[in-house]
Design a protein around this motif. Structure first.
Motif, PDB file in Angstrom:
ATOM      1  N   GLU A  14     -32.109   1.035  -0.578  1.00 57.80           N
ATOM      2  CA  GLU A  14     -30.727   1.632  -1.159  1.00 57.80           C
ATOM      3  C   GLU A  14     -30.801   3.270  -1.803  1.00 57.80           C
ATOM      4  OE1 GLU A  14     -28.298  -0.556  -3.568  1.00 57.80           O
ATOM      5  OE2 GLU A  14     -28.682  -2.376  -2.665  1.00 57.80           O
ATOM      6  N   GLY A  15     -30.126   4.192  -1.462  1.00 57.59           N
ATOM      7  CA  GLY A  15     -30.041   5.215  -2.217  1.00 57.59           C
ATOM      8  C   GLY A  15     -28.849   6.010  -2.261  1.00 57.59           C
ATOM      9  N   TRP A  16     -28.740   7.033  -2.938  1.00 55.26           N
ATOM     10  CA  TRP A  16     -27.575   7.769  -3.145  1.00 55.26           C
ATOM     11  C   TRP A  16     -28.145   9.116  -3.152  1.00 55.26           C
ATOM     12  CZ3 TRP A  16     -28.396   3.368  -5.743  1.00 55.26           C
ATOM     13  CH2 TRP A  16     -27.436   2.356  -5.865  1.00 55.26           C
ATOM     14  N   SER A  17     -26.999  10.167  -2.215  1.00 62.71           N
ATOM     15  CA  SER A  17     -27.282  11.615  -2.292  1.00 62.71           C
ATOM     16  C   SER A  17     -26.068  12.102  -2.944  1.00 62.71           C
ATOM     17  CB  SER A  17     -27.732  11.958  -1.068  1.00 62.71           C
ATOM     18  OG  SER A  17     -26.570  11.847  -0.240  1.00 62.71           O
ATOM     19  N   THR A  18     -26.391  12.909  -3.996  1.00 62.79           N
ATOM     20  CA  THR A  18     -25.299  13.455  -4.755  1.00 62.79           C
ATOM     21  C   THR A  18     -25.404  14.961  -5.038  1.00 62.79           C
ATOM     22  OG1 THR A  18     -24.185  13.190  -6.778  1.00 62.79           O
ATOM     23  CG2 THR A  18     -26.453  13.003  -6.977  1.00 62.79           C
ATOM     24  N   SER A  19     -24.189  15.644  -5.315  1.00 59.98           N
ATOM     25  CA  SER A  19     -24.450  16.974  -5.644  1.00 59.98           C
ATOM     26  C   SER A  19     -24.456  17.072  -7.216  1.00 59.98           C
ATOM     27  CB  SER A  19     -23.362  17.961  -4.844  1.00 59.98           C
ATOM     28  OG  SER A  19     -21.972  17.311  -5.276  1.00 59.98           O
ATOM     29  N   LEU A  20     -24.388  16.309  -7.965  1.00 53.77           N
ATOM     30  CA  LEU A  20     -24.055  16.247  -9.413  1.00 53.77           C
ATOM     31  C   LEU A  20     -25.568  16.729  -9.903  1.00 53.77           C
ATOM     32  CD1 LEU A  20     -22.569  12.836 -10.222  1.00 53.77           C
ATOM     33  CD2 LEU A  20     -21.504  15.031 -10.043  1.00 53.77           C
ATOM     34  N   SER A  21     -25.519  17.660 -10.789  1.00 53.40           N
ATOM     35  CA  SER A  21     -26.719  18.221 -11.570  1.00 53.40           C
ATOM     36  C   SER A  21     -27.448  17.362 -12.168  1.00 53.40           C
ATOM     37  CB  SER A  21     -26.214  19.429 -12.293  1.00 53.40           C
ATOM     38  OG  SER A  21     -25.666  18.862 -13.274  1.00 53.40           O
ATOM     39  N   LYS A  29     -26.525   6.475 -14.679  1.00 52.21           N
ATOM     40  CA  LYS A  29     -25.108   7.038 -14.728  1.00 52.21           C
ATOM     41  C   LYS A  29     -24.420   7.263 -13.199  1.00 52.21           C
ATOM     42  CE  LYS A  29     -25.258   9.354 -19.019  1.00 52.21           C
ATOM     43  NZ  LYS A  29     -25.190  10.784 -20.003  1.00 52.21           N
ATOM     44  N   ILE A  30     -25.319   7.846 -12.354  1.00 54.02           N
ATOM     45  CA  ILE A  30     -24.966   7.976 -11.021  1.00 54.02           C
ATOM     46  C   ILE A  30     -24.698   6.692 -10.510  1.00 54.02           C
ATOM     47  CG2 ILE A  30     -25.688   8.777  -8.676  1.00 54.02           C
ATOM     48  CD1 ILE A  30     -27.042  11.295 -10.277  1.00 54.02           C
ATOM     49  N   ILE A  31     -25.395   5.696 -10.569  1.00 54.63           N
ATOM     50  CA  ILE A  31     -25.244   4.255  -9.898  1.00 54.63           C
ATOM     51  C   ILE A  31     -23.870   3.806 -10.600  1.00 54.63           C
ATOM     52  CG2 ILE A  31     -26.161   2.103  -9.882  1.00 54.63           C
ATOM     53  CD1 ILE A  31     -28.814   3.422  -9.587  1.00 54.63           C
ATOM     54  N   ALA A  32     -23.749   3.839 -11.884  1.00 56.18           N
ATOM     55  CA  ALA A  32     -22.604   3.629 -12.493  1.00 56.18           C
ATOM     56  C   ALA A  32     -21.160   4.173 -12.023  1.00 56.18           C
ATOM     57  CB  ALA A  32     -22.654   3.648 -14.073  1.00 56.18           C
ATOM     58  N   LEU A  33     -21.137   5.408 -11.725  1.00 57.57           N
ATOM     59  CA  LEU A  33     -20.236   6.014 -11.131  1.00 57.57           C
ATOM     60  C   LEU A  33     -19.890   5.502  -9.651  1.00 57.57           C
ATOM     61  CD1 LEU A  33     -20.845   9.872 -12.078  1.00 57.57           C
ATOM     62  CD2 LEU A  33     -18.831   8.407 -12.934  1.00 57.57           C
ATOM     63  N   TYR A  34     -20.921   5.289  -9.109  1.00 60.89           N
ATOM     64  CA  TYR A  34     -20.792   4.884  -7.563  1.00 60.89           C
ATOM     65  C   TYR A  34     -20.141   3.499  -7.766  1.00 60.89           C
ATOM     66  CZ  TYR A  34     -21.662   3.911  -2.911  1.00 60.89           C
ATOM     67  OH  TYR A  34     -21.536   3.444  -1.378  1.00 60.89           O
ATOM     68  N   ALA A  35     -20.515   2.812  -8.693  1.00 60.56           N
ATOM     69  CA  ALA A  35     -20.169   1.311  -8.647  1.00 60.56           C
ATOM     70  C   ALA A  35     -18.553   0.982  -8.660  1.00 60.56           C
ATOM     71  CB  ALA A  35     -20.621   0.681  -9.887  1.00 60.56           C
ATOM     72  N   ASP A  36     -17.734   1.953  -8.965  1.00 65.45           N
ATOM     73  CA  ASP A  36     -16.191   1.865  -8.924  1.00 65.45           C
ATOM     74  C   ASP A  36     -15.837   2.666  -7.525  1.00 65.45           C
ATOM     75  OD1 ASP A  36     -14.176   0.799 -10.036  1.00 65.45           O
ATOM     76  OD2 ASP A  36     -13.681   2.748 -11.020  1.00 65.45           O
ATOM     77  N   HIS A  37     -16.649   2.672  -6.582  1.00 65.08           N
ATOM     78  CA  HIS A  37     -16.036   3.378  -5.311  1.00 65.08           C
ATOM     79  C   HIS A  37     -14.912   2.272  -4.654  1.00 65.08           C
ATOM     80  CE1 HIS A  37     -19.197   0.678  -3.214  1.00 65.08           C
ATOM     81  NE2 HIS A  37     -18.288   0.983  -2.113  1.00 65.08           N
ATOM     82  N   GLY A  38     -15.043   1.117  -4.929  1.00 65.56           N
ATOM     83  CA  GLY A  38     -14.236   0.127  -4.164  1.00 65.56           C
ATOM     84  C   GLY A  38     -12.685   0.667  -4.610  1.00 65.56           C
ATOM     85  N   THR A  39     -12.722   0.971  -5.998  1.00 65.65           N
ATOM     86  CA  THR A  39     -11.120   1.286  -6.403  1.00 65.65           C
ATOM     87  C   THR A  39     -10.658   2.461  -5.521  1.00 65.65           C
ATOM     88  OG1 THR A  39     -11.896   0.766  -8.569  1.00 65.65           O
ATOM     89  CG2 THR A  39      -9.761   1.816  -8.523  1.00 65.65           C
TER      90      THR A  39
END
Length: 150
Positions: A14-21, A29-39
């Motif tokens: 599993e991995g995430w790519s992001t443009s966040l600094s 924090k990035i994983i916590a932000l992504y966890a609500d993507h279902g909404t």
């Protein structure tokens, strides 16, 4: 005895790519932000299905942009109606919830059977005396009218 081994080993990555600094955001924090993507996905599905925008009406980008802007405005108004009209004590729906789907708001508050009554040189919108949805509609209509006039 232990079953057939896989020819190619099964590996989950599993991995995430992001443009966040990286400065204010760490991996947690990035994983916590992504966890609500279902909404977000649910709102996107409501926007498409409940407002009947599976396919945009034109091949012109400007026209489709205008349709999407108007649909966003309509969705915001319907969400406000759902929050104000379907979550109160006179709510016509069957069970308690924190929010209502756009389709439910349309069915409960917009698709209303009514009649125009003319009495004493006045027009009255009759919605049924014992209908709980009519009570919520009248309350919401009064609130919106008071906000617009005052």
């Amino acid at each position: 005895r232990h079953g057939q081994q896989l020819i190619v080993p099964e590996i989950d990555l599993e991995g995430w790519s992001t443009s966040l600094s990286a400065e204010p955001f760490n991996a947690e924090k990035i994983i916590a932000l992504y966890a609500d993507h279902g909404t977000h996905e649910q709102f996107h599905a409501e926007f498409k299905t409940d407002l009947d925008l599976e396919r945009l009406p034109s091949g012109k980008f400007d026209t489709n942009y205008l349709v999407c802007q108007l649909a966003a405005l309509a969705m915001d108004i319907l969400r406000l109606m759902g929050q104000r009209g379907l979550l109160g004590p006179d709510a016509p729906v069957r069970h308690a919830a924190k929010r209502r789907r756009i389709k439910t708001v349309i069915q409960e508050l917009i698709y209303r059977a009514g009649r125009i009554i003319e009495s004493g040189r006045r027009l009255i919108l009759g919605l049924g005396a014992n209908d709980r949805a009519a009570q919520a509609f009248e309350r919401l209509n009064g609130e919106l009218f008071a906000a617009a006039c005052g």
